[in-house]
Design a protein around this motif. Structure first.
Motif, PDB file in Angstrom:
ATOM      1  N   THR A   1      -1.771 -15.620   0.129  1.00  0.00           N
ATOM      2  CA  THR A   1      -2.872 -15.224   1.008  1.00  0.00           C
ATOM      3  C   THR A   1      -2.436 -14.154   2.008  1.00  0.00           C
ATOM      4  O   THR A   1      -3.282 -13.481   2.595  1.00  0.00           O
ATOM      5  CB  THR A   1      -3.464 -16.426   1.774  1.00  0.00           C
ATOM      6  OG1 THR A   1      -2.439 -17.024   2.564  1.00  0.00           O
ATOM      7  CG2 THR A   1      -4.057 -17.438   0.805  1.00  0.00           C
ATOM      8  N   ASN A   2      -1.129 -13.992   2.196  1.00  0.00           N
ATOM      9  CA  ASN A   2      -0.620 -12.961   3.106  1.00  0.00           C
ATOM     10  C   ASN A   2      -0.312 -11.639   2.407  1.00  0.00           C
ATOM     11  O   ASN A   2      -0.041 -10.643   3.073  1.00  0.00           O
ATOM     12  CB  ASN A   2       0.643 -13.457   3.817  1.00  0.00           C
ATOM     13  CG  ASN A   2       0.337 -14.527   4.821  1.00  0.00           C
ATOM     14  OD1 ASN A   2      -0.697 -14.490   5.481  1.00  0.00           O
ATOM     15  ND2 ASN A   2       1.219 -15.499   4.940  1.00  0.00           N
ATOM     16  N   PHE A   3      -0.321 -11.595   1.090  1.00  0.00           N
ATOM     17  CA  PHE A   3       0.032 -10.364   0.373  1.00  0.00           C
ATOM     18  C   PHE A   3      -0.859  -9.173   0.760  1.00  0.00           C
ATOM     19  O   PHE A   3      -0.345  -8.077   0.979  1.00  0.00           O
ATOM     20  CB  PHE A   3      -0.016 -10.567  -1.141  1.00  0.00           C
ATOM     21  CG  PHE A   3       1.012 -11.526  -1.687  1.00  0.00           C
ATOM     22  CD1 PHE A   3       2.065 -11.995  -0.927  1.00  0.00           C
ATOM     23  CD2 PHE A   3       0.912 -11.965  -2.995  1.00  0.00           C
ATOM     24  CE1 PHE A   3       3.003 -12.884  -1.450  1.00  0.00           C
ATOM     25  CE2 PHE A   3       1.837 -12.844  -3.531  1.00  0.00           C
ATOM     26  CZ  PHE A   3       2.885 -13.307  -2.755  1.00  0.00           C
ATOM     27  N   PRO A   4      -2.194  -9.339   0.847  1.00  0.00           N
ATOM     28  CA  PRO A   4      -3.019  -8.180   1.202  1.00  0.00           C
ATOM     29  C   PRO A   4      -2.677  -7.567   2.560  1.00  0.00           C
ATOM     30  O   PRO A   4      -2.846  -6.360   2.754  1.00  0.00           O
ATOM     31  CB  PRO A   4      -4.446  -8.739   1.190  1.00  0.00           C
ATOM     32  CG  PRO A   4      -4.378  -9.873   0.213  1.00  0.00           C
ATOM     33  CD  PRO A   4      -3.025 -10.483   0.448  1.00  0.00           C
ATOM     34  N   ASN A   5      -2.155  -8.377   3.496  1.00  0.00           N
ATOM     35  CA  ASN A   5      -1.783  -7.853   4.810  1.00  0.00           C
ATOM     36  C   ASN A   5      -0.658  -6.828   4.743  1.00  0.00           C
ATOM     37  O   ASN A   5      -0.465  -6.061   5.680  1.00  0.00           O
ATOM     38  CB  ASN A   5      -1.350  -8.991   5.741  1.00  0.00           C
ATOM     39  CG  ASN A   5      -2.476  -9.923   6.063  1.00  0.00           C
ATOM     40  OD1 ASN A   5      -3.635  -9.532   6.061  1.00  0.00           O
ATOM     41  ND2 ASN A   5      -2.153 -11.171   6.348  1.00  0.00           N
ATOM     42  N   ARG A   6       0.082  -6.833   3.680  1.00  0.00           N
ATOM     43  CA  ARG A   6       1.215  -5.924   3.523  1.00  0.00           C
ATOM     44  C   ARG A   6       0.807  -4.548   2.986  1.00  0.00           C
ATOM     45  O   ARG A   6       1.624  -3.642   2.916  1.00  0.00           O
ATOM     46  CB  ARG A   6       2.228  -6.526   2.557  1.00  0.00           C
ATOM     47  CG  ARG A   6       2.700  -7.895   2.962  1.00  0.00           C
ATOM     48  CD  ARG A   6       3.598  -8.478   1.903  1.00  0.00           C
ATOM     49  NE  ARG A   6       3.978  -9.847   2.242  1.00  0.00           N
ATOM     50  CZ  ARG A   6       4.907 -10.526   1.612  1.00  0.00           C
ATOM     51  NH1 ARG A   6       5.559  -9.978   0.605  1.00  0.00           N
ATOM     52  NH2 ARG A   6       5.191 -11.759   1.978  1.00  0.00           N
ATOM     53  N   MET A   7      -0.439  -4.381   2.613  1.00  0.00           N
ATOM     54  CA  MET A   7      -0.864  -3.193   1.872  1.00  0.00           C
ATOM     55  C   MET A   7      -1.302  -2.006   2.723  1.00  0.00           C
ATOM     56  O   MET A   7      -1.456  -0.910   2.200  1.00  0.00           O
ATOM     57  CB  MET A   7      -1.992  -3.567   0.909  1.00  0.00           C
ATOM     58  CG  MET A   7      -1.585  -4.540  -0.186  1.00  0.00           C
ATOM     59  SD  MET A   7      -0.245  -3.941  -1.232  1.00  0.00           S
ATOM     60  CE  MET A   7      -1.032  -2.548  -2.009  1.00  0.00           C
ATOM     61  N   LYS A   8      -1.515  -2.172   4.011  1.00  0.00           N
ATOM     62  CA  LYS A   8      -2.070  -1.096   4.838  1.00  0.00           C
ATOM     63  C   LYS A   8      -1.280   0.214   4.729  1.00  0.00           C
ATOM     64  O   LYS A   8      -1.874   1.267   4.479  1.00  0.00           O
ATOM     65  CB  LYS A   8      -2.185  -1.559   6.291  1.00  0.00           C
ATOM     66  CG  LYS A   8      -2.732  -0.500   7.238  1.00  0.00           C
ATOM     67  CD  LYS A   8      -4.123  -0.031   6.853  1.00  0.00           C
ATOM     68  CE  LYS A   8      -4.644   0.961   7.879  1.00  0.00           C
ATOM     69  NZ  LYS A   8      -5.699   1.812   7.350  1.00  0.00           N
ATOM     70  N   PRO A   9       0.050   0.227   4.892  1.00  0.00           N
ATOM     71  CA  PRO A   9       0.741   1.519   4.773  1.00  0.00           C
ATOM     72  C   PRO A   9       0.662   2.103   3.365  1.00  0.00           C
ATOM     73  O   PRO A   9       0.637   3.327   3.195  1.00  0.00           O
ATOM     74  CB  PRO A   9       2.177   1.221   5.176  1.00  0.00           C
ATOM     75  CG  PRO A   9       2.321  -0.247   5.181  1.00  0.00           C
ATOM     76  CD  PRO A   9       0.956  -0.839   5.296  1.00  0.00           C
ATOM     77  N   ILE A  10       0.565   1.248   2.370  1.00  0.00           N
ATOM     78  CA  ILE A  10       0.451   1.720   0.990  1.00  0.00           C
ATOM     79  C   ILE A  10      -0.923   2.353   0.778  1.00  0.00           C
ATOM     80  O   ILE A  10      -1.037   3.443   0.213  1.00  0.00           O
ATOM     81  CB  ILE A  10       0.721   0.562   0.008  1.00  0.00           C
ATOM     82  CG1 ILE A  10       2.187   0.110   0.144  1.00  0.00           C
ATOM     83  CG2 ILE A  10       0.392   0.972  -1.428  1.00  0.00           C
ATOM     84  CD1 ILE A  10       2.532  -1.160  -0.597  1.00  0.00           C
TER      85      ILE A  10
END
Length: 117
Positions: free
Chosen positions: A70-79
C-alpha cells in the motif's frame, strides 16, 4: 504505448521517509533524472498522447515480500515527475493504474504510457 522499466523504488522516496532533507532532495533528484532518461530511451516522447488524461499502468514487482504494497505508490512521485519532464507535459494529466505482482529478484517497476481513448 511505451513501457519504461526501472529498478524498484526504495522506501526512502516515500513522503513519510525519515532523513535529512538535503539527502532526500538529492536522492529524489537522482530518481527524477533516471526516470527522464529511461523515458527518453523507451521512446516515450514519440507516444501519441492527445490533450486529455494520460494513463500510466504501473506494475510493481518488489524484490521481496517484506514491504507494504500500500506504500509503493508513494514512492512514484519523482519517477512521474521525470516522465512528465521527458514527455513535456504537466504530471496532473497522469492517471495511474496500479498493479502488484509477486516478488522477483531483482525488483522493478514497469510503467506503460498510453492515452485514454
Amino acid at each position: 504505448m511505451k513501457t519504461i522499466v526501472m529498478p524498484f523504488p526504495p522506501s526512502s522516496l516515500s513522503g513519510h521517509a525519515k532523513g535529512h532533507w538535503r539527502a532526500k532532495a538529492a536522492e529524489t533528484r537522482q530518481w527524477r533524472d533516471h526516470a527522464w532518461m529511461a523515458a527518453l530511451e523507451a521512446g516515450a516522447r514519440k507516444a501519441r498522447l492527445g490533450d486529455g488524461d494520460i494513463v500510466l499502468r504501473v506494475r510493481f514487482v518488489p524484490p521481496n515480500h517484506r514491504s507494504d504494497r500500500t506504500n509503493f505508490p508513494n514512492r512514484m512521485k519523482p519517477i512521474f515527475d521525470g516522465i512528465a519532464d521527458a514527455l513535456k507535459v504537466n504530471d496532473r494529466r497522469f492517471l495511474p493504474k496500479y498493479e502488484f505482482a509477486e516478488s522477483e529478484k531483482p525488483g522493478r517497476v514497469e510503467i506503460t504510457i498510453g492515452a485514454l481513448a
